[in-house]
Design an enzyme around this catalytic site. Structure first.
Site, PDB file in Angstrom:
ATOM      1  N   GLU A  45      -3.960   8.521   9.130  1.00  0.00           N
ATOM      2  CA  GLU A  45      -2.639   8.562   9.194  1.00  0.00           C
ATOM      3  C   GLU A  45      -2.235   9.195  10.394  1.00  0.00           C
ATOM      4  OE1 GLU A  45      -0.001   7.622   7.036  1.00  0.00           O
ATOM      5  OE2 GLU A  45      -1.275   6.482   5.759  1.00  0.00           O
ATOM      6  N   TYR A  86      -0.893   8.425  -2.359  1.00  0.00           N
ATOM      7  CA  TYR A  86      -1.041   8.034  -3.852  1.00  0.00           C
ATOM      8  C   TYR A  86      -2.302   8.843  -4.504  1.00  0.00           C
ATOM      9  CZ  TYR A  86       2.323   4.148  -3.875  1.00  0.00           C
ATOM     10  OH  TYR A  86       3.442   3.132  -3.676  1.00  0.00           O
ATOM     11  N   GLY A  87      -3.291   9.196  -3.662  1.00  0.00           N
ATOM     12  CA  GLY A  87      -4.314   9.418  -3.838  1.00  0.00           C
ATOM     13  C   GLY A  87      -4.615  10.823  -4.578  1.00  0.00           C
ATOM     14  N   ASP A 120       0.750  -1.027  -0.052  1.00  0.00           N
ATOM     15  CA  ASP A 120       0.109  -0.015   0.013  1.00  0.00           C
ATOM     16  C   ASP A 120       0.891   1.241   0.196  1.00  0.00           C
ATOM     17  OD1 ASP A 120      -2.505   1.394   0.252  1.00  0.00           O
ATOM     18  OD2 ASP A 120      -1.777   1.913   2.382  1.00  0.00           O
ATOM     19  N   SER A 121       0.165   2.376  -0.002  1.00  0.00           N
ATOM     20  CA  SER A 121       1.180   3.675   0.016  1.00  0.00           C
ATOM     21  C   SER A 121       1.643   3.821   1.430  1.00  0.00           C
ATOM     22  CB  SER A 121       0.295   4.698  -0.570  1.00  0.00           C
ATOM     23  OG  SER A 121      -0.747   4.947   0.510  1.00  0.00           O
ATOM     24  N   CYS A 124      -4.185  -1.283  -1.962  1.00  0.00           N
ATOM     25  CA  CYS A 124      -4.447  -0.189  -1.839  1.00  0.00           C
ATOM     26  C   CYS A 124      -5.468   0.051  -3.108  1.00  0.00           C
ATOM     27  CB  CYS A 124      -3.081   0.355  -2.260  1.00  0.00           C
ATOM     28  SG  CYS A 124      -3.201   2.019  -2.830  1.00  0.00           S
ATOM     29  N   ASN A 125      -6.720   0.648  -2.957  1.00  0.00           N
ATOM     30  CA  ASN A 125      -7.548   0.953  -4.159  1.00  0.00           C
ATOM     31  C   ASN A 125      -6.982   1.731  -5.304  1.00  0.00           C
ATOM     32  OD1 ASN A 125     -10.447  -0.258  -2.966  1.00  0.00           O
ATOM     33  ND2 ASN A 125      -9.066   0.253  -1.256  1.00  0.00           N
ATOM     34  N   THR A 126      -6.136   2.470  -4.640  1.00  0.00           N
ATOM     35  CA  THR A 126      -5.764   3.693  -5.623  1.00  0.00           C
ATOM     36  C   THR A 126      -4.927   2.896  -6.833  1.00  0.00           C
ATOM     37  OG1 THR A 126      -5.822   5.470  -3.929  1.00  0.00           O
ATOM     38  CG2 THR A 126      -4.700   6.132  -5.836  1.00  0.00           C
ATOM     39  N   CYS A 170     -11.085   2.428  -0.092  1.00  0.00           N
ATOM     40  CA  CYS A 170      -9.656   2.923   0.295  1.00  0.00           C
ATOM     41  C   CYS A 170      -9.595   2.375   1.675  1.00  0.00           C
ATOM     42  CB  CYS A 170      -9.599   4.598   0.717  1.00  0.00           C
ATOM     43  SG  CYS A 170      -8.205   4.925   1.310  1.00  0.00           S
ATOM     44  N   THR A 171      -8.024   1.355   1.565  1.00  0.00           N
ATOM     45  CA  THR A 171      -8.087   0.589   2.640  1.00  0.00           C
ATOM     46  C   THR A 171      -7.664   1.397   4.024  1.00  0.00           C
ATOM     47  OG1 THR A 171      -5.406   0.597   1.785  1.00  0.00           O
ATOM     48  CG2 THR A 171      -7.044  -1.192   1.370  1.00  0.00           C
ATOM     49  N   HIS A 172      -7.767   2.712   3.769  1.00  0.00           N
ATOM     50  CA  HIS A 172      -7.715   3.508   5.333  1.00  0.00           C
ATOM     51  C   HIS A 172      -8.920   3.617   5.851  1.00  0.00           C
ATOM     52  CE1 HIS A 172      -3.571   4.814   3.543  1.00  0.00           C
ATOM     53  NE2 HIS A 172      -3.378   5.626   4.874  1.00  0.00           N
TER      54      HIS A 172
HETATM   55  N1  DGL Z   1      -4.855   3.409   1.017  1.00  0.00           N
HETATM   56  C1  DGL Z   1      -4.910   3.771  -0.272  1.00  0.00           C
HETATM   57  C2  DGL Z   1      -6.183   3.403  -1.033  1.00  0.00           C
HETATM   58  O1  DGL Z   1      -6.651   2.251  -0.633  1.00  0.00           O
HETATM   59  C3  DGL Z   1      -5.143   5.364  -0.495  1.00  0.00           C
HETATM   60  C4  DGL Z   1      -3.922   6.293   0.453  1.00  0.00           C
HETATM   61  C5  DGL Z   1      -3.397   7.218  -0.374  1.00  0.00           C
HETATM   62  O2  DGL Z   1      -3.719   8.132  -0.750  1.00  0.00           O
HETATM   63  O3  DGL Z   1      -2.269   7.009  -0.361  1.00  0.00           O
HETATM   64  O4  DGL Z   1      -6.618   4.063  -1.999  1.00  0.00           O
END
Ligand code: DGL
Length: 272
Positions: free
Chosen positions: A151, A42-43, A10-11, A73-75, A181-183
């Site tokens: 975060e 990443y987003g 993930d990011s 990571c979805n992104t 989004c995994t967050h």
């Molecule tokens: N955890 C990332 C996702 O699932 C996004 C976090 C980011 O913006 O880096 O998309």
């Protein structure tokens, strides 16, 4: 059983929610988790850049000897899949299809919402997958305040409540909402409280772990306790704080130079 580890990336810290669920479902497997904290978030980058970063990390994990990769990571999934899965010899699983399947099954009226980063929402990957899977209505929204809140560990309390109300206050009627989004699973309490019990929250971490054994073509594992190796490319303060918040995963956090990922990618490109 193939003793090689499974790579997860993930990011930053978000993918730890996926790792935690994977460890529950596959306790005998070894994992290498890479959080690209030096290049987070990443987003807010372009799809092309995120796709390149995903390729670098996958090349690196493959060089580390993994037998399969989970893009937690979805992104990165929205930017690099399905091409990433076609380019590598090991099975590569993203997070989008698993969440979509579960949402379609959970929704009674077929009206499904999805929230995620700007890049994920703009890619249309979730929206297309939902329409293809039989959704009758799709509502999508980027929620840029959620990732920095998570975060910083601000997953409950006034700040979380205000951010949830800001992003989800005005929405179309849906009875299932994908946390794309995994967050976001870390904000599940605050989101669930705001939306009420009539909206089922779809946690991509749980959905991915449930489908992983089949999608990653894993052999049944013997009774043993797997090992988790944790790696970051940059800052590790928030990463360690998040490990404490999530619970269930621990151990030393190793630093990996970004150049190692880039070199792995370059070597792969040279081999063709
Ligand atoms: N955890 C990332 C996702 O699932 C996004 C976090 C980011 O913006 O880096 O998309």
């Amino acid at each position: 059983m193939d003793p090689r580890p499974i790579g997860v990336f993930d990011s930053g810290v978000g993918g730890l929610t996926v790792l935690k669920e994977l460890v529950k479902v596959l306790p005998a497997e070894d994992f290498i988790y890479l959080g690209d904290t030096a290049r987070y978030p990443y987003g807010s980058q372009s799809r092309e850049v995120v796709a390149r970063l995903a390729r670098e990390i996958t090349s690196y994990l493959v060089e580390c000897g993994v037998k399969a990769v989970v893009v937690a990571c979805n992104t990165a999934t929205a930017s690099a899949m399905p091409q990433l899965a076609q380019e590598f010899a090991v099975p590569v699983m993203g997070v989008i299809d698993a969440g979509v399947k579960r949402a379609v099954a959970a929704s009674r009226i077929g009206a499904i919402g999805v929230i995620g980063t700007y890049v994920t929402m703009a890619s249309g990957a979730y929206q297309q997958a939902l329409w293809r899977s039989g959704a009758k209505q799709v509502w999508a929204r980027a929620c840029p305040l959620f990732v920095p809140l998570v975060e910083e560990g601000l997953v409950s309390g006034e700040m979380a409540r205000l951010a949830v109300a800001h992003h989800l206050g005005q929405r179309e009627p849906v009875d299932a909402l994908i946390l794309g989004c995994t967050h976001y699973p870390l904000l599940k309490g605050a989101i669930g409280e705001f939306l009420g019990p009539q909206v089922t929250l779809i946690d991509s971490a749980e959905s991915v772990a449930a489908l992983a054994p089949e999608e990653l073509r894993l052999d049944p594992a013997p009774r043993r306790e797997g090992r988790v190796q944790l790696q970051v490319t940059g800052e590790d303060r928030q990463f360690r704080a998040m490990l404490d918040l999530i619970g269930g995963i621990g151990g030393p956090v190793e630093r990996v130079r970004i150049e190692r990922l880039q070199e792995a990618y370059a070597r792969r490109a040279r081999q063709g």
